[in-house]
Scaffold this motif. Structure first.
Motif, PDB file in Angstrom:
ATOM      1  N   MET A  71       0.819  -1.204   0.000  1.00 45.94           N
ATOM      2  CA  MET A  71       0.000   0.000   0.000  1.00 45.94           C
ATOM      3  C   MET A  71       0.858   1.262   0.000  1.00 45.94           C
ATOM      4  O   MET A  71       0.618   2.183  -0.798  1.00 45.94           O
ATOM      5  N   ALA A 103      -7.977  -1.987  -4.406  1.00 42.04           N
ATOM      6  CA  ALA A 103      -9.219  -2.743  -4.222  1.00 42.04           C
ATOM      7  C   ALA A 103      -9.701  -3.335  -5.545  1.00 42.04           C
ATOM      8  O   ALA A 103     -10.184  -4.467  -5.595  1.00 42.04           O
ATOM      9  N   MET A 110      -6.778  -7.646  -0.782  1.00 43.54           N
ATOM     10  CA  MET A 110      -7.316  -6.553   0.018  1.00 43.54           C
ATOM     11  C   MET A 110      -8.532  -7.000   0.833  1.00 43.54           C
ATOM     12  O   MET A 110      -8.739  -6.515   1.950  1.00 43.54           O
ATOM     13  N   HIS A 113      -7.071  -8.671   3.782  1.00 40.32           N
ATOM     14  CA  HIS A 113      -6.478  -7.674   4.675  1.00 40.32           C
ATOM     15  C   HIS A 113      -7.549  -6.997   5.518  1.00 40.32           C
ATOM     16  O   HIS A 113      -7.399  -6.861   6.744  1.00 40.32           O
TER      17      HIS A 113
END
Length: 251
Positions: A71, A103, A110, A113
């Motif tokens: 990220m 995304a 993601m 996560h």
């Protein structure tokens, strides 16, 4: 055989850790969190399995660190790409597009996560997350905020909510709709950042277009884009030697 110097040992440890972070992103992207073991990650990294425990307290900590690395490097790349700019609205638009792009392009990773952040261990601070926080705080400040301490957490919450909404199994929202809402809140022109349909070199990578269904019943795209540029697994460059001074004339 003479023992390795401390600097050589440090370089080997750095590269081993980088390989583990990269492997965690790749394997979890392919298999999901629950189906991934620390052994799988170590094998992909070409590392001894004991090294994982040496660097990270557990799988959750390793995966969170790896995703936060992805990220912050994705965000950093977006903010610093050419043409470089100090314009506050443009940088805010690039930040929003970078996170929404993850995304869109890495749904499996993601989603895992976001689910991990809601587990009992919750949010696990790490150096990678701190760098992400620094970049987002700087983005808020450049956008004109005089209350960064409160405006940064709000931006983080809005981005996390947008990612969650884009990846909600069974009821996902379109990324373009979420982008429009965030751009409206921060008073950004639609043409800033990376408008939908615009191609930017690098980015988060174009995924394979073959659909798949995960354990939650959600159809998503596999994450197969190369992430190696975000992980420093190659040897560090040798420091350049200082130029030699010419010998004095003997005459």
């Amino acid at each position: 055989m003479s023992p390795r110097s401390p600097s050589v040992n440090e370089e080997l440890r750095r590269r081993s850790k980088e390989r583990l972070l990269q492997a965690a992103v790749e394997v979890v992207s392919e298999r999901g969190y629950e189906a991934t073991t620390l052994g799988d990650i170590a094998d992909r990294a070409g590392s001894a399995r004991g090294l994982v425990s040496y660097y990270f307290p557990g799988k959750r900590h390793l995966v969170q660190s790896a995703v936060h690395r992805l990220m912050h490097r994705t965000l950093e790349e977006a903010l610093e790409r050419e043409p470089r700019t100090d314009d506050g609205p443009e940088r805010m638009a690039r930040a929003i597009d970078a996170i929404l792009g993850l995304a869109r392009d890495r749904p499996v990773l993601m989603r895992q996560h976001m689910a991990g952040l809601l587990q009992a261990e919750g949010f696990l601070p790490c150096p990678e997350q701190r760098r992400l926080a620094e970049l987002l705080s700087d983005t808020v400040a450049r956008h004109g905020s005089s209350k960064v301490d409160s405006d940064y957490p709000m931006l983080r919450a809005l981005l996390m909510g947008a990612v969650f909404s884009a990846l909600m199994p069974g009821a996902p929202m379109h990324v373009e709709t979420l982008r429009a809402e965030l751009f409206k809140r921060y008073r950004l022109d639609w043409e800033l950042g990376v408008p939908p349909g615009t191609e930017v070199p690098g980015g988060t990578g174009a995924p394979d277009r073959t659909g798949r269904t995960d354990a939650a019943g959600a159809t998503s795209l596999p994450d197969r884009a190369d992430v190696s540029r975000f992980f420093a697994t190659e040897p560090a460059p040798e420091p350049s030697a200082p130029p030699r001074r010419p010998a004095p004339d003997s005459a």
